[in-house]
Design a protein around this motif. Structure first.
Motif, PDB file in Angstrom:
ATOM      1  N   GLU A  58       0.838  -1.201   0.000  1.00  0.00           N
ATOM      2  CA  GLU A  58       0.000   0.000   0.000  1.00  0.00           C
ATOM      3  C   GLU A  58       0.872   1.249   0.000  1.00  0.00           C
ATOM      4  OE1 GLU A  58      -2.942  -0.098   3.097  1.00  0.00           O
ATOM      5  OE2 GLU A  58      -3.357  -2.211   2.750  1.00  0.00           O
ATOM      6  N   THR A  59       0.328   2.339  -0.537  1.00  0.00           N
ATOM      7  CA  THR A  59       1.035   3.622  -0.576  1.00  0.00           C
ATOM      8  C   THR A  59       0.123   4.679   0.037  1.00  0.00           C
ATOM      9  OG1 THR A  59       0.160   4.352  -2.709  1.00  0.00           O
ATOM     10  CG2 THR A  59       2.121   2.920  -2.752  1.00  0.00           C
ATOM     11  N   ARG A  61      -1.171   7.039  -1.427  1.00  0.00           N
ATOM     12  CA  ARG A  61      -2.199   7.384  -2.414  1.00  0.00           C
ATOM     13  C   ARG A  61      -3.116   6.237  -2.775  1.00  0.00           C
ATOM     14  NH1 ARG A  61       0.157  11.949  -6.305  1.00  0.00           N
ATOM     15  NH2 ARG A  61       0.967  13.181  -4.615  1.00  0.00           N
ATOM     16  N   HIS A  62      -2.774   5.026  -2.375  1.00  0.00           N
ATOM     17  CA  HIS A  62      -3.620   3.871  -2.683  1.00  0.00           C
ATOM     18  C   HIS A  62      -3.515   2.892  -1.518  1.00  0.00           C
ATOM     19  CE1 HIS A  62      -4.711   0.400  -5.644  1.00  0.00           C
ATOM     20  NE2 HIS A  62      -5.696   0.690  -4.823  1.00  0.00           N
ATOM     21  N   HIS A  63      -4.563   2.849  -0.718  1.00  0.00           N
ATOM     22  CA  HIS A  63      -4.510   2.000   0.462  1.00  0.00           C
ATOM     23  C   HIS A  63      -5.901   1.588   0.911  1.00  0.00           C
ATOM     24  CE1 HIS A  63      -5.809   5.420   2.935  1.00  0.00           C
ATOM     25  NE2 HIS A  63      -5.060   6.126   2.123  1.00  0.00           N
ATOM     26  N   ARG A  64      -5.919   0.545   1.724  1.00  0.00           N
ATOM     27  CA  ARG A  64      -7.166   0.086   2.325  1.00  0.00           C
ATOM     28  C   ARG A  64      -7.518   1.024   3.469  1.00  0.00           C
ATOM     29  NH1 ARG A  64      -8.583  -5.765   4.936  1.00  0.00           N
ATOM     30  NH2 ARG A  64     -10.760  -5.257   5.374  1.00  0.00           N
ATOM     31  N   LEU A  65      -8.803   1.309   3.610  1.00  0.00           N
ATOM     32  CA  LEU A  65      -9.236   2.149   4.712  1.00  0.00           C
ATOM     33  C   LEU A  65      -9.165   1.363   6.012  1.00  0.00           C
ATOM     34  CD1 LEU A  65     -12.155   3.980   2.925  1.00  0.00           C
ATOM     35  CD2 LEU A  65      -9.860   4.820   3.389  1.00  0.00           C
ATOM     36  N   GLN A  83      -9.120   3.129  -1.021  1.00  0.00           N
ATOM     37  CA  GLN A  83      -9.112   4.505  -1.504  1.00  0.00           C
ATOM     38  C   GLN A  83      -7.933   4.730  -2.436  1.00  0.00           C
ATOM     39  OE1 GLN A  83      -9.571   8.305   0.940  1.00  0.00           O
ATOM     40  NE2 GLN A  83      -7.369   8.037   0.898  1.00  0.00           N
ATOM     41  N   ILE A  84      -8.200   5.474  -3.519  1.00  0.00           N
ATOM     42  CA  ILE A  84      -7.136   5.977  -4.385  1.00  0.00           C
ATOM     43  C   ILE A  84      -7.244   7.497  -4.375  1.00  0.00           C
ATOM     44  CG2 ILE A  84      -6.233   6.152  -6.736  1.00  0.00           C
ATOM     45  CD1 ILE A  84      -7.320   3.369  -7.283  1.00  0.00           C
ATOM     46  N   GLY A 122       4.802  14.375 -13.121  1.00  0.00           N
ATOM     47  CA  GLY A 122       5.866  13.696 -12.392  1.00  0.00           C
ATOM     48  C   GLY A 122       5.349  12.866 -11.234  1.00  0.00           C
ATOM     49  N   ASP A 123       4.160  13.173 -10.745  1.00  0.00           N
ATOM     50  CA  ASP A 123       3.587  12.422  -9.632  1.00  0.00           C
ATOM     51  C   ASP A 123       2.957  11.149 -10.172  1.00  0.00           C
ATOM     52  OD1 ASP A 123       4.306  14.331  -7.828  1.00  0.00           O
ATOM     53  OD2 ASP A 123       2.361  15.328  -7.828  1.00  0.00           O
ATOM     54  N   SER A 124       2.768  10.188  -9.286  1.00  0.00           N
ATOM     55  CA  SER A 124       2.115   8.955  -9.695  1.00  0.00           C
ATOM     56  C   SER A 124       1.193   8.488  -8.605  1.00  0.00           C
ATOM     57  CB  SER A 124       3.154   7.881  -9.990  1.00  0.00           C
ATOM     58  OG  SER A 124       3.732   7.436  -8.784  1.00  0.00           O
ATOM     59  N   LEU A 125       0.277   7.597  -8.952  1.00  0.00           N
ATOM     60  CA  LEU A 125      -0.622   7.022  -7.966  1.00  0.00           C
ATOM     61  C   LEU A 125       0.114   6.048  -7.071  1.00  0.00           C
ATOM     62  CD1 LEU A 125      -3.699   6.408 -10.223  1.00  0.00           C
ATOM     63  CD2 LEU A 125      -3.457   8.117  -8.442  1.00  0.00           C
TER      64      LEU A 125
END
Length: 150
Positions: A58-59, A61-65, A83-84, A122-125
């Motif tokens: 998980e990051t 920007r993309h993780h389980r609640l 959530q993303i 330049g950013d990423s999910l």
């Protein structure tokens, strides 16, 4: 015709990919609004939903609640809730239905980006520092929301 409850968010998923669907008409409308604000980032989020909705790592920007928000129910099925972060204030919340191999995009947790900038190229999910972000001012943090501790 606009997408509504239970309609596909895109063409049918090929083998090994997840379906992406809306829980109701309001979630479809929220998706369209988010796509207008951050088209490329919304597309990248859709690809992530299709191919890797439950990442091994998980990051931010993309993780389980977490806590009481970790699960949700759709059509009688209890599902993990994820959530993303698409923009500084725009997030996609979805239920991961492993029985149907479907990501159900929910309505009640849309946070419109309003005055917040979309991610730069330049950013990423995937999180991390991104490239070319050294000269930008820090991104404003969204206000805390109830019991959700992200």
């Amino acid at each position: 015709m606009t997408a509504g409850r239970g309609d596909r968010a895109a063409p049918p998923a090929p083998d090994g990919h997840w379906e992406v669907r809306f829980t109701d008409a309001a979630s479809a409308k929220g998706w369209e609004s988010l796509a207008q604000q951050a088209r490329e980032n919304t597309y990248r989020a859709w690809i992530t939903l299709r191919t890797n909705p439950r990442p091994a790592a998980e990051t931010p920007r993309h993780h389980r609640l977490k806590g009481s928000l970790a699960h949700g129910t759709h059509r009688g099925q209890t599902c993990e809730q994820w959530q993303i972060e698409v923009t500084g204030g725009g997030r996609i919340w979805y239920l991961l239905d492993t029985v149907r191999d479907t990501c159900w995009i929910t309505r009640r947790h849309w946070a419109p980006a309003s005055n917040r900038p979309a991610l730069s190229r330049g950013d990423s999910l995937g999180g991390g520092t991104g490239r070319g972000g050294e000269n930008r001012s820090p991104r404003p943090q969204p206000p805390p929301r109830g019991p959700c501790r992200l």
